[in-house]
Design a protein around this motif. Structure first.
Motif, PDB file in Angstrom:
ATOM      1  N   ARG A  22      47.754   4.612 -23.906  1.00  0.00           N
ATOM      2  CA  ARG A  22      48.422   4.650 -22.632  1.00  0.00           C
ATOM      3  C   ARG A  22      48.938   3.744 -22.284  1.00  0.00           C
ATOM      4  N   TYR A  23      48.704   2.328 -22.391  1.00  0.00           N
ATOM      5  CA  TYR A  23      49.501   1.037 -21.909  1.00  0.00           C
ATOM      6  C   TYR A  23      49.852   0.477 -22.997  1.00  0.00           C
ATOM      7  N   ALA A  24      50.143   0.800 -24.122  1.00  0.00           N
ATOM      8  CA  ALA A  24      50.592   0.110 -25.316  1.00  0.00           C
ATOM      9  C   ALA A  24      52.082  -0.719 -25.209  1.00  0.00           C
ATOM     10  N   GLY A  25      52.542  -0.416 -24.142  1.00  0.00           N
ATOM     11  CA  GLY A  25      53.744  -1.104 -23.759  1.00  0.00           C
ATOM     12  C   GLY A  25      53.617  -2.444 -23.161  1.00  0.00           C
ATOM     13  N   ARG A  26      52.299  -2.707 -23.040  1.00  0.00           N
ATOM     14  CA  ARG A  26      52.045  -4.061 -22.449  1.00  0.00           C
ATOM     15  C   ARG A  26      50.899  -4.687 -23.060  1.00  0.00           C
ATOM     16  N   ASP A  27      51.082  -6.020 -23.052  1.00  0.00           N
ATOM     17  CA  ASP A  27      49.697  -6.927 -23.880  1.00  0.00           C
ATOM     18  C   ASP A  27      48.395  -6.305 -22.846  1.00  0.00           C
ATOM     19  N   LEU A  28      47.451  -6.366 -23.779  1.00  0.00           N
ATOM     20  CA  LEU A  28      46.145  -5.782 -23.122  1.00  0.00           C
ATOM     21  C   LEU A  28      44.890  -6.867 -23.520  1.00  0.00           C
ATOM     22  N   TRP A  29      44.285  -7.427 -22.357  1.00  0.00           N
ATOM     23  CA  TRP A  29      43.408  -8.304 -22.733  1.00  0.00           C
ATOM     24  C   TRP A  29      41.997  -7.970 -22.081  1.00  0.00           C
ATOM     25  N   ARG A  30      41.063  -8.686 -22.809  1.00  0.00           N
ATOM     26  CA  ARG A  30      39.579  -8.392 -22.432  1.00  0.00           C
ATOM     27  C   ARG A  30      38.962  -9.804 -21.993  1.00  0.00           C
ATOM     28  N   ALA A 153      48.552  -6.396 -28.676  1.00  0.00           N
ATOM     29  CA  ALA A 153      50.007  -6.921 -28.047  1.00  0.00           C
ATOM     30  C   ALA A 153      50.945  -5.895 -28.279  1.00  0.00           C
ATOM     31  N   ARG A 154      51.704  -5.992 -26.928  1.00  0.00           N
ATOM     32  CA  ARG A 154      52.761  -5.003 -26.959  1.00  0.00           C
ATOM     33  C   ARG A 154      53.526  -4.615 -27.931  1.00  0.00           C
ATOM     34  N   LEU A 155      54.246  -3.485 -27.842  1.00  0.00           N
ATOM     35  CA  LEU A 155      54.901  -3.042 -28.877  1.00  0.00           C
ATOM     36  C   LEU A 155      56.387  -3.766 -29.016  1.00  0.00           C
ATOM     37  N   THR A 156      56.758  -3.701 -27.745  1.00  0.00           N
ATOM     38  CA  THR A 156      58.318  -4.215 -27.831  1.00  0.00           C
ATOM     39  C   THR A 156      58.335  -5.382 -26.800  1.00  0.00           C
ATOM     40  N   PRO A 157      59.269  -6.329 -26.997  1.00  0.00           N
ATOM     41  CA  PRO A 157      59.342  -7.443 -25.846  1.00  0.00           C
ATOM     42  C   PRO A 157      59.775  -7.199 -24.922  1.00  0.00           C
ATOM     43  N   PRO A 158      59.324  -7.778 -23.857  1.00  0.00           N
ATOM     44  CA  PRO A 158      59.554  -7.682 -22.248  1.00  0.00           C
ATOM     45  C   PRO A 158      61.100  -7.755 -22.034  1.00  0.00           C
ATOM     46  N   LEU A 159      61.579  -6.870 -21.219  1.00  0.00           N
ATOM     47  CA  LEU A 159      63.283  -7.242 -20.738  1.00  0.00           C
ATOM     48  C   LEU A 159      63.148  -8.458 -20.033  1.00  0.00           C
ATOM     49  N   PRO A 160      64.188  -8.990 -20.341  1.00  0.00           N
ATOM     50  CA  PRO A 160      64.525 -10.467 -19.820  1.00  0.00           C
ATOM     51  C   PRO A 160      64.746 -10.195 -18.222  1.00  0.00           C
ATOM     52  N   THR A 161      64.374 -11.207 -17.387  1.00  0.00           N
ATOM     53  CA  THR A 161      64.351 -11.175 -15.937  1.00  0.00           C
ATOM     54  C   THR A 161      65.264 -12.575 -15.632  1.00  0.00           C
TER      55      THR A 161
END
Length: 166
Positions: A22-30, A153-161
């Protein structure tokens, strides 16, 4: 729902593989919490009860969100260790976080400016900054000794801000 105060957000439980999907577009941490077994059991029971009841809340980006709810539960479970020494206003204002997260989105930035008002320009405490997942992760690591481990690890790089955009 945020502006009207509707209780649209509810806690849910997902098996880890489904959560990662569900959250594959983000880095997930434990982070494994070094708390006494009784505190962990009480926290688990409380979380399960909140999910079972579907305890909803009206989302407020800085003051009542998924991170602040988890922050408050972790602080309670740790006997106040997370909040200890975290109330001094010594950090960037909330507006900096909004501008970074909503870069280029004029309407959401305008709504944040109107909804939060002058409070968005006051220095923040570590406790307030824990309303944001990255800040919460860091403070749990330092305050409770729970080192973060990257699960996915997220599948795509984050959008630049750009804080100047919008």
């Amino acid at each position: 729902g945020t502006l009207s105060g509707e209780r649209l957000f509810v806690p849910i439980a997902l098996p880890e593989p489904r959560f990662v999907e569900r959250y594959a577009g983000r880095d997930l941490w434990r982070q494994d919490l070094p708390l006494p077994a009784a505190s962990v059991a009480a926290l688990q029971t409380l979380l399960e009860e909140k999910v079972r009841r579907g305890e909803g809340y009206a989302y407020q980006p800085f003051f009542d969100n998924c991170s602040t709810r988890l922050r408050d539960l972790l602080d309670h479970a740790s006997g106040g260790q997370l909040r200890a020494h975290a109330d001094t206003p010594d950090g960037p204002p909330l507006r900096c976080y909004a501008e970074e997260g909503l870069s280029g989105q004029v309407l959401p930035l305008s709504l944040v400016a109107l909804a939060v008002g002058p409070r968005a320009d006051e220095p923040t405490s570590a406790w307030q900054r824990m309303a944001f997942p990255l800040e919460l992760r860091e403070h749990v690591a330092h305050g409770l000794g729970a080192q973060p481990v990257l699960v996915h690890a997220r599948l795509t790089p984050p959008l630049p801000t750009s804080p100047a955009a919008g």
